[in-house]
Motif scaffolding. Sequence first.
Motif, PDB file in Angstrom:
ATOM      1  N   TRP A  98      26.670 128.776  12.753  1.00 27.71           N
ATOM      2  CA  TRP A  98      25.545 128.895  11.810  1.00 27.71           C
ATOM      3  C   TRP A  98      24.812 127.569  11.652  1.00 27.71           C
ATOM      4  O   TRP A  98      23.579 127.535  11.605  1.00 27.71           O
ATOM      5  N   GLN A 102      36.561 140.607   2.032  1.00 28.97           N
ATOM      6  CA  GLN A 102      35.955 140.980   0.762  1.00 28.97           C
ATOM      7  C   GLN A 102      36.553 142.282   0.230  1.00 28.97           C
ATOM      8  O   GLN A 102      36.853 142.401  -0.967  1.00 28.97           O
ATOM      9  N   GLY A 126      27.268 129.815   1.981  1.00 29.15           N
ATOM     10  CA  GLY A 126      26.760 130.629   0.882  1.00 29.15           C
ATOM     11  C   GLY A 126      25.757 131.657   1.347  1.00 29.15           C
ATOM     12  O   GLY A 126      25.730 132.798   0.869  1.00 29.15           O
ATOM     13  N   LYS A 127      24.916 131.265   2.300  1.00 31.63           N
ATOM     14  CA  LYS A 127      23.891 132.173   2.814  1.00 31.63           C
ATOM     15  C   LYS A 127      24.509 133.393   3.473  1.00 31.63           C
ATOM     16  O   LYS A 127      24.091 134.533   3.220  1.00 31.63           O
ATOM     17  N   TYR A 128      25.505 133.176   4.325  1.00 34.47           N
ATOM     18  CA  TYR A 128      26.068 134.285   5.094  1.00 34.47           C
ATOM     19  C   TYR A 128      27.128 135.074   4.327  1.00 34.47           C
ATOM     20  O   TYR A 128      27.349 136.249   4.621  1.00 34.47           O
ATOM     21  N   THR A 129      27.771 134.449   3.361  1.00 37.70           N
ATOM     22  CA  THR A 129      28.756 135.178   2.554  1.00 37.70           C
ATOM     23  C   THR A 129      28.142 135.724   1.267  1.00 37.70           C
ATOM     24  O   THR A 129      28.785 136.483   0.544  1.00 37.70           O
ATOM     25  N   ARG A 130      26.895 135.300   0.987  1.00 37.68           N
ATOM     26  CA  ARG A 130      26.172 135.718  -0.218  1.00 37.68           C
ATOM     27  C   ARG A 130      26.900 135.287  -1.495  1.00 37.68           C
ATOM     28  O   ARG A 130      26.931 136.013  -2.477  1.00 37.68           O
ATOM     29  N   VAL A 131      27.457 134.097  -1.427  1.00 38.23           N
ATOM     30  CA  VAL A 131      28.111 133.503  -2.599  1.00 38.23           C
ATOM     31  C   VAL A 131      27.228 132.342  -3.070  1.00 38.23           C
ATOM     32  O   VAL A 131      26.905 131.443  -2.299  1.00 38.23           O
ATOM     33  N   ALA A 132      26.843 132.366  -4.343  1.00 34.86           N
ATOM     34  CA  ALA A 132      25.947 131.331  -4.870  1.00 34.86           C
ATOM     35  C   ALA A 132      26.678 130.285  -5.710  1.00 34.86           C
ATOM     36  O   ALA A 132      26.111 129.240  -6.018  1.00 34.86           O
ATOM     37  N   ARG A 192      24.709 149.178   9.698  1.00 36.69           N
ATOM     38  CA  ARG A 192      24.550 147.720   9.765  1.00 36.69           C
ATOM     39  C   ARG A 192      23.988 147.293  11.121  1.00 36.69           C
ATOM     40  O   ARG A 192      23.111 146.461  11.222  1.00 36.69           O
ATOM     41  N   TYR A 197      27.140 139.899  12.695  1.00 35.99           N
ATOM     42  CA  TYR A 197      28.454 140.070  12.069  1.00 35.99           C
ATOM     43  C   TYR A 197      29.049 141.409  12.483  1.00 35.99           C
ATOM     44  O   TYR A 197      28.454 142.467  12.250  1.00 35.99           O
ATOM     45  N   ARG A 246      25.806 125.297   2.206  1.00 40.09           N
ATOM     46  CA  ARG A 246      24.568 126.079   2.151  1.00 40.09           C
ATOM     47  C   ARG A 246      24.619 127.280   3.100  1.00 40.09           C
ATOM     48  O   ARG A 246      24.302 128.408   2.707  1.00 40.09           O
TER      49      ARG A 246
END
Length: 359
Positions: free
Chosen positions: A70, A193, A283-289, A13, A89, A280
């Motif tokens: 962010w 997660q 969602g972008k950083y956690t990848r939750v839509a 990473r 991260y 927004r």
Amino acid sequence: MVLDVLSGEIPARQDMIGKLRRRRSYWISVFLVFLPLLLLTLGVGVQLLPAAERFMVANSALNIFGTPVWLAQEKAIFLKYGLDVETIYIPSGTQAMQALLSGDVKAAVAAGTAAVNSRLQGAPIKIIAGVANYYTNSFFSTPDIKEPRDLRGKKVAVTRFGSSSHFATVILLKKFGLEEGKDYTILQLGSTQNRLIALTKGMIQGTTLSGVEAVMAGKARMNVLITVSDMRRRGIAFQHNGLVVTDLVLQKSKPLLKAFLKAYLEGVREVYRDKDATMRVLGKYTRVADREVLSATYDEDYEGIDKEGALIEEGIQVILTELGKADPRAAKAQPGQFLDPTLLQELSGEGFIKALWSK
């Protein structure tokens, strides 16, 4: 038993993030070089500005407590204060402290326990602002666990030993008469997660969860065993998250840190005032839509972010008291040794914080 699922992920990473960081810096440089020429071509008068100062910030968790940084980045608030900020991260407060000490990052949004532990061991670091001044994560369990005493003989997960989630879990369950090691087993599973997955698959029977993962746990019919309200009612004060820097950066880069703190606090204001933008970036950083999940996460957690970045000694004392049972250095330490309120006091004295919330 120690279970650490992150051991193989971090180098890869960091290598990927390093490449992305260099690519982003290249295009920013190109943009800054050609923007004045474009404006002149269009006949727009322009005054050349000094290049923005590069400033790397670490986030030790992907949750709502990272949103002020962010948002300040996405809305160009950092650029407004002369900073070219990049975020990285690092899924552990302890590792974030290591990045601070190595000079790889100038500031970190990290757990208070990590900062306290590091300074007790001689690391020259301080918390300059409070992000969350009480523990804001509810404790979830599998459906078969109806009350805290049902956790006897069960497995409970934290991020890492010595982390914020570890200390909060130990302090919390002790309120219900449960002792670590004697009544339940603790596993370290890394990120929120990872712990959510372990809980829903029955690999563990309890863990603290926040934000998006807390909402997803509810959807998966996991049991909210102990709510944040329960914790407050039982008097569980805790330095959950803070802005952490090294003494060296405080001494040599004070104007830079002051500019960063201004932008951060403006980002906090945006979290409170702009739910859509906060959802927004979250969602972008956690990848939750899932907007329903993001909305519920915001509604549940955003007020946990301290509006003025206040530093609360009581939250540090709770950590010292727990550490002091095994570490004489913690038993003798005072909360003020881990905090530096200088910049907040300056901003307050200048009327910045008051003016920020009156706009």
